[in-house]
Design a protein around this motif. Structure first.
Motif, PDB file in Angstrom:
ATOM      1  N   PRO A  64       0.841  -1.201   0.000  1.00  0.00           N
ATOM      2  CA  PRO A  64       0.000   0.000   0.000  1.00  0.00           C
ATOM      3  C   PRO A  64       0.875   1.248   0.000  1.00  0.00           C
ATOM      4  CG  PRO A  64      -0.037  -1.080   2.151  1.00  0.00           C
ATOM      5  CD  PRO A  64       0.666  -2.010   1.221  1.00  0.00           C
ATOM      6  N   THR A  65       0.429   2.279  -0.695  1.00  0.00           N
ATOM      7  CA  THR A  65       1.259   3.475  -0.851  1.00  0.00           C
ATOM      8  C   THR A  65       1.653   4.101   0.479  1.00  0.00           C
ATOM      9  OG1 THR A  65      -0.737   4.806  -1.171  1.00  0.00           O
ATOM     10  CG2 THR A  65       0.376   4.018  -3.149  1.00  0.00           C
ATOM     11  N   TRP A  66       0.778   4.044   1.480  1.00  0.00           N
ATOM     12  CA  TRP A  66       1.120   4.663   2.768  1.00  0.00           C
ATOM     13  C   TRP A  66       2.293   3.944   3.436  1.00  0.00           C
ATOM     14  CZ3 TRP A  66       1.143   1.683   7.096  1.00  0.00           C
ATOM     15  CH2 TRP A  66       0.363   0.507   7.093  1.00  0.00           C
ATOM     16  N   ALA A  67       2.512   2.676   3.072  1.00  0.00           N
ATOM     17  CA  ALA A  67       3.585   1.895   3.700  1.00  0.00           C
ATOM     18  C   ALA A  67       4.939   2.096   3.016  1.00  0.00           C
ATOM     19  CB  ALA A  67       3.220   0.407   3.705  1.00  0.00           C
ATOM     20  N   TYR A  68       4.978   2.833   1.904  1.00  0.00           N
ATOM     21  CA  TYR A  68       6.261   3.093   1.247  1.00  0.00           C
ATOM     22  C   TYR A  68       7.252   3.721   2.228  1.00  0.00           C
ATOM     23  CZ  TYR A  68       4.015   2.415  -3.345  1.00  0.00           C
ATOM     24  OH  TYR A  68       3.347   1.905  -4.433  1.00  0.00           O
ATOM     25  N   ALA A  69       6.725   4.554   3.139  1.00  0.00           N
ATOM     26  CA  ALA A  69       7.594   5.252   4.086  1.00  0.00           C
ATOM     27  C   ALA A  69       8.389   4.275   4.941  1.00  0.00           C
ATOM     28  CB  ALA A  69       6.760   6.169   4.978  1.00  0.00           C
ATOM     29  N   PHE A  70       7.810   3.102   5.236  1.00  0.00           N
ATOM     30  CA  PHE A  70       8.509   2.106   6.048  1.00  0.00           C
ATOM     31  C   PHE A  70       9.637   1.437   5.260  1.00  0.00           C
ATOM     32  CE2 PHE A  70       4.552   2.614   8.304  1.00  0.00           C
ATOM     33  CZ  PHE A  70       4.922   2.499   9.633  1.00  0.00           C
ATOM     34  N   ILE A  71       9.474   1.369   3.936  1.00  0.00           N
ATOM     35  CA  ILE A  71      10.519   0.785   3.090  1.00  0.00           C
ATOM     36  C   ILE A  71      11.615   1.818   2.813  1.00  0.00           C
ATOM     37  CG2 ILE A  71      11.006  -0.319   0.869  1.00  0.00           C
ATOM     38  CD1 ILE A  71       8.057  -1.134   0.753  1.00  0.00           C
ATOM     39  N   ILE A  72      11.222   3.077   2.693  1.00  0.00           N
ATOM     40  CA  ILE A  72      12.174   4.142   2.382  1.00  0.00           C
ATOM     41  C   ILE A  72      12.963   4.558   3.619  1.00  0.00           C
ATOM     42  CG2 ILE A  72      12.403   6.536   1.610  1.00  0.00           C
ATOM     43  CD1 ILE A  72       9.835   6.016  -0.097  1.00  0.00           C
ATOM     44  N   GLY A  73      12.257   4.734   4.750  1.00  0.00           N
ATOM     45  CA  GLY A  73      12.919   5.149   5.980  1.00  0.00           C
ATOM     46  C   GLY A  73      13.304   6.615   5.973  1.00  0.00           C
ATOM     47  N   VAL A 106       6.295  -4.470   6.188  1.00  0.00           N
ATOM     48  CA  VAL A 106       4.945  -4.007   5.832  1.00  0.00           C
ATOM     49  C   VAL A 106       3.914  -4.639   6.762  1.00  0.00           C
ATOM     50  CG1 VAL A 106       3.164  -3.994   4.035  1.00  0.00           C
ATOM     51  CG2 VAL A 106       5.557  -3.556   3.423  1.00  0.00           C
ATOM     52  N   PHE A 107       4.089  -5.925   7.061  1.00  0.00           N
ATOM     53  CA  PHE A 107       3.169  -6.613   7.971  1.00  0.00           C
ATOM     54  C   PHE A 107       3.180  -5.945   9.343  1.00  0.00           C
ATOM     55  CE2 PHE A 107       2.269  -9.818  11.233  1.00  0.00           C
ATOM     56  CZ  PHE A 107       1.035 -10.282  10.803  1.00  0.00           C
ATOM     57  N   ALA A 108       4.377  -5.632   9.836  1.00  0.00           N
ATOM     58  CA  ALA A 108       4.498  -4.974  11.135  1.00  0.00           C
ATOM     59  C   ALA A 108       3.833  -3.606  11.108  1.00  0.00           C
ATOM     60  CB  ALA A 108       5.972  -4.837  11.516  1.00  0.00           C
ATOM     61  N   ALA A 109       4.012  -2.888   9.998  1.00  0.00           N
ATOM     62  CA  ALA A 109       3.405  -1.555   9.879  1.00  0.00           C
ATOM     63  C   ALA A 109       1.889  -1.642   9.882  1.00  0.00           C
ATOM     64  CB  ALA A 109       3.894  -0.891   8.596  1.00  0.00           C
ATOM     65  N   GLU A 110       1.366  -2.624   9.162  1.00  0.00           N
ATOM     66  CA  GLU A 110      -0.087  -2.782   9.063  1.00  0.00           C
ATOM     67  C   GLU A 110      -0.712  -3.165  10.399  1.00  0.00           C
ATOM     68  OE1 GLU A 110      -0.599  -4.159   4.396  1.00  0.00           O
ATOM     69  OE2 GLU A 110      -0.281  -5.682   5.955  1.00  0.00           O
TER      70      GLU A 110
END
Length: 203
Positions: A108-117, A166-170
């Motif tokens: 999901p686009t909102w989770a990109y931030a967790f991949i980018i940091g 992503v799972f942790a973020a969700e």
């Protein structure tokens, strides 16, 4: 641009000479050209084709695509076109990146931030730790999925790590709000200019 000389020469050299095009957004040109021209040079050398990357006016923005010219034998031109299309969609092709594979991830686009940091630190960590390239969809990307490119084993490990993140973020109670507050475990770098293209996603 092509000069008339190679076109004339190649049209004489091949009975089945072909000149075709491939439409691409300027944001994909660096991947097609490669560092110091390595990718486009390999395509030319391996397939014996001429490839013309069109000039794009400085500061050009928007969704407009430009025609990449390909000239050579019909078979070679079509192979080169397929390679360029693969690079645009997946970040690699068998000819230019032998042995490389890719995996597409639904994020999901909102989770990109967790991949980018913070300041791109997480993205750098993933790419360096597993020797992969992670392509995150941008405004004009052909592929709307997160794509991980590299050696098979590295891609599998990086994919597993990203999925866990992503799972942790969700599953955080306020995951979306925490995205911008995520801790930077790999250096407190300031936001770099190249990160600007991703920032519109962080809502």
């Amino acid at each position: 641009p092509y000069t008339t000389l190679p076109i004339c020469y190649m049209s004489l050299a091949f009975d089945n000479f072909s000149e075709i095009g491939c439409m691409a957004h300027p944001s994909t040109f660096p991947d097609i050209i490669g560092s110091k021209g390595a990718i486009i040079i390999k395509l030319k050398d391996e397939l014996k084709v001429e490839i013309n990357i069109p000039p794009v006016p400085k500061g050009t923005t928007g969704a407009k695509k430009y025609k990449i010219g390909i000239a050579g034998s019909k078979e070679a031109s079509e192979k080169a076109q397929k390679c360029i299309e693969d690079i645009i969609m997946y970040g690699h092709s068998e000819i230019t990146h032998p042995g490389m594979v890719h995996e597409e991830l639904e994020v999901p686009t909102w989770a990109y931030a967790f991949i980018i940091g913070k300041g791109g630190s997480e993205l750098r960590h993933i790419q360096k730790n597993w020797s992969v390239k992670v392509n995150i969809p941008r405004e004009h990307s052909e592929n709307d999925k997160v794509v991980v490119v590299g050696e098979p084993r590295d891609v599998a490990r990086a994919k597993e790590y990203i999925e866990k993140q992503v799972f942790a973020a969700e599953n955080q109670t306020s995951g979306r709000e925490q995205a911008d507050k995520s801790e930077d475990h790999w250096g407190d770098d300031a936001q770099e200019p190249w990160m600007d293209q991703y920032m519109y996603k962080r809502k």
